[in-house]
Motif scaffolding. Structure first.
Motif, short mmCIF file in Angstrom:
data_model
loop_
_atom_site.label_atom_id
_atom_site.label_comp_id
_atom_site.label_asym_id
_atom_site.label_seq_id
_atom_site.Cartn_x
_atom_site.Cartn_y
_atom_site.Cartn_z
N LYS A 225 0.85 -1.34 0.69
CA LYS A 225 -0.13 0.20 0.11
C LYS A 225 0.66 1.28 0.03
CE LYS A 225 -4.30 -1.87 2.06
NZ LYS A 225 -4.71 -1.78 3.51
N VAL A 228 1.38 1.91 -3.20
CA VAL A 228 0.38 2.21 -3.84
C VAL A 228 0.59 3.70 -3.71
CG1 VAL A 228 -1.88 1.90 -4.53
CG2 VAL A 228 -0.58 0.21 -4.30
N GLU A 229 0.56 4.11 -2.45
CA GLU A 229 0.58 5.52 -2.10
C GLU A 229 1.66 7.24 -2.94
OE1 GLU A 229 -1.34 8.79 -1.38
OE2 GLU A 229 -2.04 6.86 -0.90
N HIS A 231 2.77 5.66 -5.52
CA HIS A 231 2.80 5.84 -7.58
C HIS A 231 1.81 6.68 -7.04
CE1 HIS A 231 5.44 2.43 -7.98
NE2 HIS A 231 4.79 2.35 -8.98
N ARG A 232 0.99 6.60 -6.39
CA ARG A 232 -0.29 7.53 -6.64
C ARG A 232 0.17 8.82 -7.25
NH1 ARG A 232 -6.19 7.79 -7.09
NH2 ARG A 232 -5.64 5.62 -6.67
N GLU A 233 1.46 9.69 -6.26
CA GLU A 233 1.34 11.08 -5.72
C GLU A 233 2.47 11.12 -6.76
OE1 GLU A 233 4.51 11.16 -2.63
OE2 GLU A 233 2.17 10.67 -0.88
N GLN A 235 2.12 9.45 -10.33
CA GLN A 235 1.39 8.58 -10.83
C GLN A 235 1.36 10.10 -12.44
OE1 GLN A 235 -3.05 8.35 -10.39
NE2 GLN A 235 -3.04 6.72 -12.38
N ASP A 245 0.92 1.57 -12.04
CA ASP A 245 1.00 2.60 -12.71
C ASP A 245 -0.82 1.94 -13.79
OD1 ASP A 245 2.81 4.42 -11.89
OD2 ASP A 245 4.29 4.02 -13.50
N LEU A 248 -3.68 1.92 -11.56
CA LEU A 248 -4.28 3.01 -11.17
C LEU A 248 -5.33 3.48 -12.67
CD1 LEU A 248 -1.59 4.53 -9.07
CD2 LEU A 248 -3.62 3.72 -8.41
N GLU A 252 -9.19 4.98 -13.63
CA GLU A 252 -9.31 5.80 -13.56
C GLU A 252 -10.41 6.10 -14.78
OE1 GLU A 252 -8.55 9.36 -13.42
OE2 GLU A 252 -7.30 8.17 -11.28
N GLU A 263 -8.21 0.27 -4.45
CA GLU A 263 -6.94 0.25 -4.31
C GLU A 263 -6.75 -1.02 -2.96
OE1 GLU A 263 -4.78 4.02 -2.20
OE2 GLU A 263 -5.12 5.14 -3.97
#
Length: 465
Positions: A225, A228-229, A231-233, A235, A245, A248, A252, A263
């Motif tokens: 996790k 993942v966070e 990567h979200r920041e 992305q 990637d 995510l 979207e 997630e």
């Protein structure tokens, strides 16, 4: 039910004793000789139907999809909750996650030179680690596991970790504890499965080793996790580089609160990749290093010393390829296949199996089936060679399972084993440390079958990179 009488307690004890007998059986299952290739074990009130031997397992895995579902027992519900990734999901969720996983792995280079190059690079890093030991005894388990795990990291996160990274090593330690948990199949099945079925509300609060394994799995999930966070920041929806990637990006695109793409499922998919793709391949490679003798000569005689080994070379190295297959057969790393359940009422070989019944396919019994293998109890690479020394495929070779639930990472595992093993054996002669006369082939039993701790000396054939 609740055990509230001495008779019920005695009944529980007898069942635990039965599991002790079962777990002391040798591969090939003496139980099947006594009860037939389809038999039932009772765990409290729950029936577990076991398929043993090639024909029965083939029928269950390949010729029908009636046993393609997973059963969510109380023991599994505790750590997995509602989001169950790929391995333990069912229905539309499973179909979506598995299909997405296959497509994305191909986009990331699986089956192409891109992934092959990554595997080769990691193998050469492992060569350097062995070389730095300067022929002194070295336990290969940690460097091998780190190398294989980093290949999962490259695919999932887009980068590898240093062996000195504390969070990464803590994740590997927790993953290792989870896979080696319990020390014996007896503890896993007879105690946890039975007690969780009978007292799920109580086991949640009782202290014990089951709490440690849940914490270990939770820590691996937290590691996923956190990535993942990150990567979200950072992305970039226009240029996905790794599994996170792509996932995510899919979230979207879908933007549906009822979709299985979220997630929680993403984190569990990542954990599934580590569980299925690290421990099994790394353990098989450790077994292989114990069993190598003749392979080095074929590599030396066949390949030019300046030739960079690639996966296509397996065609030129039939004995080497046969040895890898025989390691997978002779030292299959799982006790049984991942449990399933019947999707409907099934009549098979004259037996009625009700919908929802927990089903276990004993893949060890297939790989040791005396009706299918010439010398099932011996390490014999000639199981995969014809009389002229050419490699042959065997339909009873099922270490990756079969049917719709066949291992998602089979192709990657095959490439890893071939490239790691040939590159290592081309660089070193592996021998026992001075004073050690024999290395044990008896496994340590947990959720997988590991070699007992051992050390080898890597003696360079020539100057290593």
């Amino acid at each position: 039910g609740v055990l509230n009488t001495s008779d019920q307690i005695l009944q529980l004890w007898k069942r635990l004793h039965l599991y002790t007998i079962i777990c002391n059986q040798q591969p090939g299952l003496n139980l099947a000789k006594r009860y037939g290739n389809i038999y039932t074990i009772w765990s409290g009130h729950m029936a577990i139907v076991v398929f043993s031997g090639f024909q029965a397992v083939k029928e269950a895995l390949i010729q029908t999809e009636d046993f393609a579902e997973r059963q969510m027992t109380p023991f599994l519900k505790r750590p997995l909750k509602t989001k169950v990734g790929i391995i333990f999901s069912n229905g539309q969720n499973w179909k979506q996650q598995r299909r997405f996983g296959l497509i994305t792995m191909r986009k990331l280079g699986l089956g192409k030179t891109g992934m092959e190059n990554r595997i080769e690079e990691e193998a050469h890093r492992l060569v350097k680690i062995f070389a730095r030991a300067r022929e002194q005894p070295l336990d290969p388990s940690l460097p091998v596991t780190t190398a294989i795990s980093n290949l999962i990291c490259i695919m999932v996160f887009g980068y590898r970790f240093s062996a000195k990274d504390e969070e990464f090593q803590r994740m590997l330690t927790n993953l290792n504890y989870y896979m080696k948990f319990g020390g014996s199949f007896v503890y896993l099945v007879s105690c946890l499965l039975l007690l969780y079925e009978l007292f799920p509300w109580l086991m949640k609060y009782l202290p014990g080793r089951h709490q440690r394994v849940f914490r270990a799995l939770n820590d691996v999930t937290s590691f996923a996790k956190e990535e993942v966070e990150k990567h979200r920041e950072l992305q970039s929806l226009h240029d996905p580089q790794d599994f996170i990637d792509y996932y995510l990006l899919q979230m979207e695109k879908v933007r549906d609160p009822e979709s299985a793409y979220d997630e929680e499922n993403l984190a569990q998919c990542i954990v599934d990749f580590f569980i299925a793709g690290t421990e099994t391949t790394a353990t098989t490679l450790q077994w292989a290093l114990l069993l190598m003798v003749k392979v080095r000569k074929e590599i030396e005689d066949t390949l030019d010393p300046t030739h960079s080994i690639c996966y296509q070379d397996r065609v030129k190295l039939p004995y080497t390829y046969a040895v890898i297959h025989e390691v997978l057969r002779f030292k299959y790393v799982l006790i049984v296949g991942v449990p399933r359940q019947s999707a409907r009422d099934v009549n098979l070989y004259g037996y009625h199996i009700p919908k929802g019944t927990l089903v276990v396919t004993d893949l060890n019994s297939v790989l040791y089936d005396p009706k299918r293998w010439e010398t099932p109890e011996k390490f014999n690479p000639h199981h995969f060679l014809d009389k002229d020394g050419h490699f042959i495929t065997r339909e009873e070779f099922l270490p990756f399972g079969a049917g719709p639930r066949v291992c998602l990472g089979e192709q990657m595992a095959r490439m890893e084993l071939f490239l790691f093993l040939t590159i290592l054996l081309r660089s070193f002669k592996f021998q026992m440390p001075e004073g050690v006369k024999e290395l044990s082939l008896e496994p340590m039993v947990g959720l997988s079958l590991h070699p007992r701790p051992y050390k080898l000396c890597a003696v360079p054939h020539c100057r290593t990179p």
